[in-house]
Design a protein around this motif. Structure first.
Motif, mmCIF file in Angstrom:
data_model
loop_
_atom_site.group_PDB
_atom_site.id
_atom_site.type_symbol
_atom_site.label_atom_id
_atom_site.label_comp_id
_atom_site.label_asym_id
_atom_site.label_seq_id
_atom_site.Cartn_x
_atom_site.Cartn_y
_atom_site.Cartn_z
ATOM 1 N N SER A 104 15.056 2.244 5.157
ATOM 2 C CA SER A 104 15.137 2.955 3.882
ATOM 3 C C SER A 104 16.584 3.054 3.397
ATOM 4 O O SER A 104 17.538 2.978 4.165
ATOM 5 N N ASP A 144 8.412 0.314 -0.395
ATOM 6 C CA ASP A 144 8.384 1.046 0.869
ATOM 7 C C ASP A 144 9.032 0.184 1.945
ATOM 8 O O ASP A 144 9.514 -0.931 1.665
ATOM 9 N N VAL A 150 6.521 0.150 -5.166
ATOM 10 C CA VAL A 150 6.149 1.533 -5.467
ATOM 11 C C VAL A 150 6.108 1.653 -6.983
ATOM 12 O O VAL A 150 7.127 1.919 -7.632
ATOM 13 N N THR A 229 11.944 9.507 -6.925
ATOM 14 C CA THR A 229 10.824 10.262 -6.382
ATOM 15 C C THR A 229 9.514 9.524 -6.669
ATOM 16 O O THR A 229 9.365 8.858 -7.696
ATOM 17 N N PHE A 233 6.254 9.928 -0.785
ATOM 18 C CA PHE A 233 7.550 9.476 -0.271
ATOM 19 C C PHE A 233 8.564 10.616 -0.314
ATOM 20 O O PHE A 233 8.482 11.522 -1.147
ATOM 21 N N ARG A 234 9.540 10.540 0.601
ATOM 22 C CA ARG A 234 10.646 11.495 0.586
ATOM 23 C C ARG A 234 11.523 11.249 -0.629
ATOM 24 O O ARG A 234 11.771 10.100 -1.004
ATOM 25 N N LEU A 292 12.130 3.381 -0.180
ATOM 26 C CA LEU A 292 11.798 4.780 0.050
ATOM 27 C C LEU A 292 11.147 4.970 1.408
ATOM 28 O O LEU A 292 10.441 4.090 1.916
ATOM 29 N N ARG A 293 11.377 6.149 1.964
ATOM 30 C CA ARG A 293 10.794 6.521 3.249
ATOM 31 C C ARG A 293 9.542 7.353 2.997
ATOM 32 O O ARG A 293 9.562 8.308 2.200
ATOM 33 N N LYS A 294 8.452 7.035 3.663
ATOM 34 C CA LYS A 294 7.225 7.787 3.481
ATOM 35 C C LYS A 294 7.349 9.179 4.066
ATOM 36 O O LYS A 294 8.089 9.415 5.016
ATOM 37 N N GLU A 295 6.617 10.127 3.481
ATOM 38 C CA GLU A 295 6.633 11.502 3.979
ATOM 39 C C GLU A 295 6.095 11.558 5.417
ATOM 40 O O GLU A 295 5.190 10.828 5.761
#
Length: 295
Positions: A104, A144, A150, A229, A233-234, A292-295
């Motif tokens: 990420s 991702d 995304v 955002t 995702f974080r 992006l980093r997933k939650e």
């Protein structure tokens, strides 16, 4: 054992007893995290006073400094964020909250000039809104960690003009040099911005006086802010920095990361642009793919 040694031991015992008493005063706190943070704050703050043998006059000056920081803070200027930034606390907070190295995009500081409810633009739109500076074409893709696009990610961007000023510093309520847009079905985004230039953080207040006293420059390396955002995702808060700039090694808030440095390729007047926009002068372009980093 000499009298001096006894006196020193007695003093240290008295000091530690005070620290222990203050730490214990938080035992009844209902929130566990609050209790943990306040106990640690007291232990470290007391250790600082003991280590430096802080005088009452010095502590009074510190209180006056913090009071001045509060007085100069407004809805559009956050002196305490500046203080956190120049002491490296903002970047340290970013570092300790990064889950660990992966694919990420790296984070960096938010800075004191983020504004909610920025104008929305279409893909390929212009964020300048009247802000002066050399045009810059910025494009990229949001994915991702597995490379999947995304779509519909909100890409928030903001930057200073070529005078080193953000819109909110002018005090006229005009929003310029900031906007948000959304990625397309392939996760792609694109917009016109301004070629970032170096600028000083606001140095006419207590934080500026601190830097001057320390012999440090208030200059920030040229950069463009991003906040990205998307559901699941974080949130990503980051910048991109201009490759080759002399200020990359001395950024006043320690925000530069190697992975965030990007070339801004220069194009002469009359060079065709990616969207056939007619420009009378030179312009630059850069690409910044975001993971992006997933939650």
């Amino acid at each position: 054992m000499t009298e001096t040694t006894l006196t020193t031991e007695t003093t240290e015992t008295t000091e530690q007893e005070l620290t222990d008493k203050v730490v214990a005063s938080f035992d009844a706190a209902k929130d566990e995290r609050f209790r943990q943070v306040m106990r640690a704050l007291v232990r470290h703050a007391h250790a600082f006073v003991r280590e430096t043998r802080l005088t009452e006059g010095e502590w009074g000056a510190a209180v006056e400094f913090l009071t001045a920081a509060g007085r100069i803070t407004t809805d559009t200027r956050q002196e305490f964020v500046l203080l956190s930034d120049v002491l490296g606390i903002s970047m340290l907070t970013v570092a300790v909250n990064e889950p660990g190295p992966d694919e990420s995009t790296e984070s960096t500081v938010l800075g004191p000039f983020f504004v909610q409810d920025s104008p929305g633009i279409e893909l390929g739109g212009d964020i300048a809104g009247g802000a002066t500076g050399e045009p810059a074409w910025v494009e990229g893709r949001v994915t991702d960690a597995d490379g999947n696009p995304v779509p519909g990610a909100r890409v928030e961007v903001w930057e200073a003009d070529d005078d080193g000023m953000y819109d909110v510093q002018y005090g006229d309520a005009t929003l310029a040099g900031r906007a948000h847009l959304f990625t397309d079905a392939e996760g792609r985004y694109r917009f016109w911005g301004l070629t970032p230039t170096p600028y000083p953080i606001p140095d006419d207040g207590p934080v500026g006086r601190l830097l001057d006293h320390a012999g440090r420059s208030p200059m920030r390396a040229p950069h463009l802010h991003f906040m990205v955002t998307a559901p699941g995702f974080r949130r990503l808060v980051t910048h991109i920095f201009v490759a080759g700039d002399a200020g990359l090694e001395s950024d006043s808030v320690f925000g530069v990361k190697q992975s965030l440095i990007r070339p801004f390729d220069r194009h002469g007047a009359g060079t065709p642009t990616p969207d056939s926009r007619r420009l009378e002068g030179p312009w630059t372009s850069t690409a910044f793919d975001i993971v992006l980093r997933k939650e």
